[in-house]
Design a protein around this motif. Structure first.
Motif, short mmCIF file in Angstrom:
data_model
loop_
_atom_site.label_atom_id
_atom_site.label_comp_id
_atom_site.label_asym_id
_atom_site.label_seq_id
_atom_site.Cartn_x
_atom_site.Cartn_y
_atom_site.Cartn_z
N LYS A 43 0.90 -1.02 -0.20
CA LYS A 43 0.08 -0.08 -0.06
C LYS A 43 0.89 1.21 0.08
CE LYS A 43 -3.72 -2.51 0.23
NZ LYS A 43 -4.61 -2.62 -0.88
N ARG A 44 0.14 2.34 -0.21
CA ARG A 44 0.87 3.80 -0.44
C ARG A 44 0.50 4.32 0.82
NH1 ARG A 44 -0.87 8.94 -1.90
NH2 ARG A 44 0.47 10.15 -3.19
N ALA A 45 1.82 4.64 1.73
CA ALA A 45 1.61 5.14 2.99
C ALA A 45 2.07 6.57 2.74
CB ALA A 45 2.74 4.70 3.96
N TRP A 46 1.79 7.76 3.55
CA TRP A 46 1.75 8.94 3.42
C TRP A 46 2.91 9.70 4.16
CZ3 TRP A 46 -4.26 9.33 4.71
CH2 TRP A 46 -4.89 8.58 3.56
N HIS A 47 3.90 9.59 3.54
CA HIS A 47 5.20 10.08 4.55
C HIS A 47 5.94 10.85 3.78
CE1 HIS A 47 8.17 7.62 1.97
NE2 HIS A 47 6.89 6.58 2.04
N ALA A 48 6.00 11.18 2.50
CA ALA A 48 6.87 11.84 1.68
C ALA A 48 6.49 13.15 1.42
CB ALA A 48 7.25 11.05 0.34
N GLY A 49 5.08 13.31 1.29
CA GLY A 49 4.45 14.69 1.07
C GLY A 49 4.91 15.32 -0.30
N ARG A 50 5.02 16.65 -0.44
CA ARG A 50 5.25 17.20 -1.80
C ARG A 50 6.73 16.85 -1.79
NH1 ARG A 50 4.32 21.56 -0.56
NH2 ARG A 50 6.45 22.65 -0.22
N SER A 51 7.44 16.13 -2.88
CA SER A 51 8.62 15.66 -3.08
C SER A 51 9.13 15.24 -4.36
CB SER A 51 8.90 14.44 -2.17
OG SER A 51 7.74 13.51 -2.12
#
Length: 233
Positions: A69-77
């Motif tokens: 799954k796609r976790a939400w750790h990187a933000g705008r990157s």
């Protein structure tokens, strides 16, 4: 390489579906006052942030989001042409108070677990060394983690990160504009030029992070662009 420690399941609801195959591993620090606060935030549906794994100071590993799954750790990157880093990466949060709350060295037990975890993910997804990066590498204008105290050399010696080049260094004599072009070619977003130079130095010359494009920075970057960067790590 030692066996991976047992992983504790601590599911977070903050994930969605990947749009890209995994090709990047992103290392973060939690940047909060304690592990409990960080883990709670990463599992809070209101926070809308998460990571695949958290590594505590004692080396305990928690899994919050399945790697599929796609976790939400990187933000705008951004890294090497990819802008949806969350879709393309596995994110590892390393418990550390960070620069805001008393940044400190990472304990040996913690780094040992990070190494084992990175090795396993790298093998599973065939991630290249050049795509094992810090949060500051992919978001230089916004982030500093895992920071200049993170022991990248230990990972590099195990071929889990690029080494800092130390041998056969030659100054290419680039202008500042030429350096920034080369930095972008290597992988960085150079939209904020100063931040990009700082992020590069934090990763590859952590003893002097001054944002100045000098001969040593040019030599290190040139060596990294060559097929086989030579370092002590």
């Amino acid at each position: 390489m030692q066996d991976l420690p047992d992983i504790i399941e601590a599911p977070s609801p903050n994930f969605d579906e990947r749009q890209l195959p995994v090709s990047i591993i992103v290392l973060h620090y939690t940047g909060m006052q304690d592990a409990e606060s960080a883990i709670a935030r990463l599992r809070d549906p209101e926070a809308k942030v998460s990571s695949h794994y958290v590594v505590a100071e004692d080396g305990t590993i928690l899994r919050l989001v399945d790697e599929e799954k796609r976790a939400w750790h990187a933000g705008r990157s951004y890294w090497r042409g990819t802008t949806d880093i969350n879709s393309a990466s596995v994110g590892i949060e390393i418990v550390n108070p960070g620069h805001e709350f008393g940044y400190s060295p990472f304990p040996d037990e913690q780094i040992a677990s990070v190494i084992q975890l990175v090795h396993a993910i790298k093998q599973r997804h065939a991630v290249t060394r050049g795509n094992i990066v810090g949060h500051s590498d992919i978001a230089p204008a916004r982030k500093q983690d895992p920071g200049e105290l993170f022991p990248w050399g230990k990972l590099a010696r195990l071929r889990l990160a690029l080494p800092r080049p130390t041998r056969g260094l030659i100054d290419p004599g680039w202008t500042d504009g030429g350096f920034l072009m080369a930095l972008n070619r290597f992988g960085y977003d150079v939209g904020d030029q100063q931040a990009a130079v700082v992020a590069f130095q934090r990763r590859f010359r952590p003893e002097l992070v001054d944002g100045m494009i000098d001969a040593e920075s040019r030599m290190i970057l040139l060596a990294l662009l060559l097929p086989r960067p030579q370092g002590d790590d």
